[in-house]
Write a protein that holds these residues in place. Structure first.
Motif, short mmCIF file in Angstrom:
data_model
loop_
_atom_site.label_atom_id
_atom_site.label_comp_id
_atom_site.label_asym_id
_atom_site.label_seq_id
_atom_site.Cartn_x
_atom_site.Cartn_y
_atom_site.Cartn_z
N PHE A 1 0.85 -1.14 0.01
CA PHE A 1 -0.03 -0.08 -0.18
C PHE A 1 0.99 1.48 0.01
O PHE A 1 0.14 2.38 -0.31
N SER A 2 2.12 1.26 0.33
CA SER A 2 2.94 2.32 0.52
C SER A 2 3.55 2.86 -0.99
O SER A 2 4.19 3.96 -0.70
N CYS B 1 11.18 2.43 1.03
CA CYS B 1 11.54 2.68 -0.25
C CYS B 1 10.38 3.05 -1.21
O CYS B 1 10.37 4.13 -1.81
N ASN B 2 9.11 2.50 -0.94
CA ASN B 2 8.15 2.73 -1.79
C ASN B 2 7.40 4.14 -1.32
O ASN B 2 6.73 4.79 -2.20
N SER B 3 7.65 4.54 -0.07
CA SER B 3 6.91 5.66 0.31
C SER B 3 7.78 6.96 0.61
O SER B 3 7.33 8.17 0.81
N ASN C 1 6.92 11.94 4.07
CA ASN C 1 7.25 10.65 4.65
C ASN C 1 8.79 10.51 4.81
O ASN C 1 9.43 9.88 5.71
N ALA C 2 9.61 11.03 3.78
CA ALA C 2 10.87 11.05 3.98
C ALA C 2 11.42 11.91 5.40
O ALA C 2 12.40 11.51 6.13
N ALA D 1 15.72 3.54 -1.63
CA ALA D 1 15.71 4.59 -0.49
C ALA D 1 16.61 5.57 -0.55
O ALA D 1 16.55 6.84 -0.26
N LEU D 2 18.14 5.36 -0.29
CA LEU D 2 18.97 6.20 -0.17
C LEU D 2 19.03 7.20 -1.38
O LEU D 2 19.23 8.28 -1.33
#
Length: 191
Positions: free
Chosen positions: A64-65, A103-105, A111-112, A142-143
């Motif tokens: 869902f993210s 990573c998805n969000s 969010n970050a 993500a990075l």
């Protein structure tokens, strides 16, 4: 496909569960599994069903993210923090699904910000040494999105850059492409 209010109403139908309520139920199920696991651990029993239930819930939340429609709900329900907590577990599946959700969000600035404020960067960097390919891919992704002028020194430390450079020349195309993208975007002098 990304969701909007109209599409969500169409998919949910007249008697369906609204998204916030559904996500809340998933969070409650995770917390219930954790609580039952703790109770059972006191008598040295840890049924596989509880571990699998936690993994399944986190995998669902991670799925869902990816959709911006859910970002507000995820923040409201503290799901980002739940993902980060999963990344501290000894269970590789929970780590994989937790970093997958991060990573998805993390492309969303709000969010970050939460991920960074809650100490997510060291946890993500730690995932670069995982034996699980998906975990490494999610960590690299993500990075890429989290690195900015405010935290570049924390992320692009020499030891982390060395790991990313090793992935940049790896045989794995996904590792290589993600690592090269990080270096191209965030490292001005690629010596």
């Amino acid at each position: 496909m990304f969701t909007n209010d109209q599409r969500q109403a169409e998919r949910t139908g007249k008697y369906g569960t609204p998204r916030l309520q559904y996500l809340q139920e998933l969070v409650n199920e995770f917390q219930s599994s954790t609580s039952q696991e703790t109770q059972r651990a006191n008598i040295c029993i840890r049924p596989l069903e509880l571990t699998e239930a936690k993994e399944r819930v986190v995998a669902n939340l991670a799925n869902f993210s990816y959709d911006p429609y859910n970002y507000f709900f995820l923040r409201q329900l503290n799901v980002l923090e739940l993902f980060l907590d999963c990344m501290t577990e000894p269970n590789e599946k929970l780590i994989e699904f937790g970093i997958g959700g991060i990573c998805n969000s993390c492309v969303d600035p709000a969010n970050a910000s939460i991920i960074i404020q809650c100490g997510g960067i060291p946890l993500i960097i730690e995932c670069l040494s995982s034996p699980v390919r998906n975990t490494v891919n999610y960590a690299l992704g993500a990075l890429y999105y989290l690195c900015n002028a405010l935290n570049k020194e924390e992320i692009m430390k020499p030891e982390v850059v060395d790991v990313i450079k090793r992935y940049a020349v790896a045989e794995s195309v996904s590792f290589s492409n993600l690592a090269k993208a990080i270096l191209d975007k965030h490292l001005s002098d690629r010596n």
